[in-house]
Design an enzyme around this catalytic site. Sequence first.
Site, mmCIF file in Angstrom:
data_model
loop_
_atom_site.group_PDB
_atom_site.id
_atom_site.type_symbol
_atom_site.label_atom_id
_atom_site.label_comp_id
_atom_site.label_asym_id
_atom_site.label_seq_id
_atom_site.Cartn_x
_atom_site.Cartn_y
_atom_site.Cartn_z
ATOM 1 N N GLY A 1 0.812 -1.226 0.000
ATOM 2 C CA GLY A 1 0.000 0.000 0.000
ATOM 3 C C GLY A 1 0.838 1.266 0.000
ATOM 4 C CB VAL B 1 -2.998 -7.246 0.737
ATOM 5 C CG1 VAL B 1 -1.844 -6.357 0.340
ATOM 6 C CG2 VAL B 1 -4.124 -6.443 1.384
ATOM 7 C CG ASN C 1 1.272 1.395 4.869
ATOM 8 O OD1 ASN C 1 1.113 2.138 5.832
ATOM 9 N ND2 ASN C 1 0.836 1.704 3.643
ATOM 10 C CB SER D 1 -4.724 1.773 14.279
ATOM 11 O OG SER D 1 -5.517 2.849 14.748
ATOM 12 C CE1 TYR E 1 -8.019 0.968 10.177
ATOM 13 C CE2 TYR E 1 -8.089 2.001 12.349
ATOM 14 C CZ TYR E 1 -7.447 1.785 11.134
ATOM 15 O OH TYR E 1 -6.229 2.386 10.895
ATOM 16 C CB ALA F 1 -12.244 -6.555 15.071
ATOM 17 C CB ILE G 1 -1.143 9.663 10.528
ATOM 18 C CG1 ILE G 1 -0.652 8.841 11.735
ATOM 19 C CG2 ILE G 1 0.026 10.124 9.652
ATOM 20 C CD1 ILE G 1 0.242 9.576 12.732
HETATM 21 P P1 NAI Z 1 -4.288 5.679 2.841
HETATM 22 O O1 NAI Z 1 -5.733 5.421 2.636
HETATM 23 O O2 NAI Z 1 -3.713 6.993 2.457
HETATM 24 O O3 NAI Z 1 -3.413 4.520 2.138
HETATM 25 C C1 NAI Z 1 -3.756 3.158 2.288
HETATM 26 C C2 NAI Z 1 -2.973 2.333 1.293
HETATM 27 O O4 NAI Z 1 -3.427 0.971 1.363
HETATM 28 C C3 NAI Z 1 -3.177 2.788 -0.144
HETATM 29 O O5 NAI Z 1 -1.941 2.747 -0.827
HETATM 30 C C4 NAI Z 1 -4.128 1.739 -0.711
HETATM 31 O O6 NAI Z 1 -3.993 1.545 -2.114
HETATM 32 C C5 NAI Z 1 -3.687 0.499 0.054
HETATM 33 N N1 NAI Z 1 -4.711 -0.535 0.060
HETATM 34 C C6 NAI Z 1 -5.977 -0.464 0.515
HETATM 35 N N2 NAI Z 1 -6.611 -1.635 0.314
HETATM 36 C C7 NAI Z 1 -5.731 -2.472 -0.281
HETATM 37 C C8 NAI Z 1 -5.785 -3.809 -0.747
HETATM 38 N N3 NAI Z 1 -6.895 -4.568 -0.653
HETATM 39 N N4 NAI Z 1 -4.671 -4.345 -1.317
HETATM 40 C C9 NAI Z 1 -3.553 -3.613 -1.424
HETATM 41 N N5 NAI Z 1 -3.428 -2.340 -1.002
HETATM 42 C C10 NAI Z 1 -4.516 -1.781 -0.443
HETATM 43 O O7 NAI Z 1 -4.034 5.359 4.361
HETATM 44 P P2 NAI Z 1 -2.847 5.757 5.365
HETATM 45 O O8 NAI Z 1 -3.388 6.760 6.289
HETATM 46 O O9 NAI Z 1 -1.592 6.017 4.637
HETATM 47 O O10 NAI Z 1 -2.759 4.383 6.173
HETATM 48 C C11 NAI Z 1 -1.704 3.448 6.043
HETATM 49 C C12 NAI Z 1 -1.821 2.460 7.187
HETATM 50 O O11 NAI Z 1 -1.729 3.168 8.426
HETATM 51 C C13 NAI Z 1 -3.143 1.693 7.229
HETATM 52 O O12 NAI Z 1 -2.915 0.370 7.622
HETATM 53 C C14 NAI Z 1 -3.926 2.436 8.305
HETATM 54 O O13 NAI Z 1 -4.895 1.612 8.889
HETATM 55 C C15 NAI Z 1 -2.826 2.821 9.255
HETATM 56 N N6 NAI Z 1 -3.146 3.931 10.133
HETATM 57 C C16 NAI Z 1 -3.469 5.174 9.632
HETATM 58 C C17 NAI Z 1 -3.793 6.204 10.493
HETATM 59 C C18 NAI Z 1 -4.181 7.573 10.022
HETATM 60 O O14 NAI Z 1 -4.625 8.372 10.851
HETATM 61 N N7 NAI Z 1 -4.003 7.921 8.774
HETATM 62 C C19 NAI Z 1 -3.777 5.990 11.953
HETATM 63 C C20 NAI Z 1 -3.406 4.678 12.369
HETATM 64 C C21 NAI Z 1 -3.107 3.695 11.472
#
Ligand code: NAI
Length: 253
Positions: A17, A70, A96, A148, A161, A163, A194
């Site tokens: 991701g 994924v 990620n 998270s 989320y 869970a 974030i």
């Molecule tokens: P984002 O939405 O900007 O990016 C998420 C990424 O995951 C994207 O590149 C998307 O293409 C990819 N993705 C989604 N579903 C997918 C799938 N089925 N197969 C492959 N790739 C897939 O999100 P962000 O904020 O960059 O989050 C990244 C990680 O950090 C996530 O796991 C999120 O849960 C975690 N996180 C984010 C927080 C926030 O406040 N932004 C806080 C805590 C954790």
Amino acid sequence: MNDINFDFTDRAYFVSGGSRGIGRAIVEALARAGASCAVTYRRNDDEHMHSWAAELSRGGVRVLPLRLDVRDPEAVRETVATAVTQLGKLDGLVNNAGITRDEISLSMANSSWLEVIETNLNGSFFLAREVLKGLVRRKSGRIVNIASVSGITGLPGQSNYCASKGGLIAMTRALALEMARFNIQVNALAPGFIDTDMLQSLRENQRSGALQQVPGRRFGSAMEVAKAVMFMLSDAAAYMTGQTMVLDGGMTA
Ligand code: NAI
């Protein structure tokens, strides 16, 4: 990255991701530190991903964009194999890729529950299992699972989320115990709020509510998360395994 200078020359990582947000920052930080990366993306942004990867690929660094959902274990197997063939090896994985589908539990659609668990938990397991096969053979490596604070404290509207991320933290501990004898460390990072597209998708009143929960009254940046991941992948964290590091501006303090 000027204030932290990790040297990851000749290392190679798999980051899921990485098309935007935290994953993108992690890949940029790794590439600047001299590491090559296989970085996955999901949607039709081939051209954008390839030009960004080309910009980062210089010197001995190679950034390899690979399309992957994924949730598909067979696609995960093939994509990890491609990464190993193209980069020669993997030193670790950053799980990620993740999504939210916030809904109050009583009215949550089956699809919202399933999509979140399948992406955040199942997808992370499928990737860890594939990457670990190579790490076990080499008797060294790291996995960092991006969890998270929602996997620790619970948040209304996020039972799916919470869970998924709570499961990811529990999986991190089990994998760490299984892998310790192979000199492989498995840890989780639990960010708070974030500032990425994920946070932008909240309504304005939800965003201001979120900000009120952070003692310093600011959201974290994707690069701050990337720096923490760099630490967790670095030699400085060699004696750390099975742990969850919280990066939330004091929100859960
Ligand atoms: P984002 O939405 O900007 O990016 C998420 C990424 O995951 C994207 O590149 C998307 O293409 C990819 N993705 C989604 N579903 C997918 C799938 N089925 N197969 C492959 N790739 C897939 O999100 P962000 O904020 O960059 O989050 C990244 C990680 O950090 C996530 O796991 C999120 O849960 C975690 N996180 C984010 C927080 C926030 O406040 N932004 C806080 C805590 C954790």
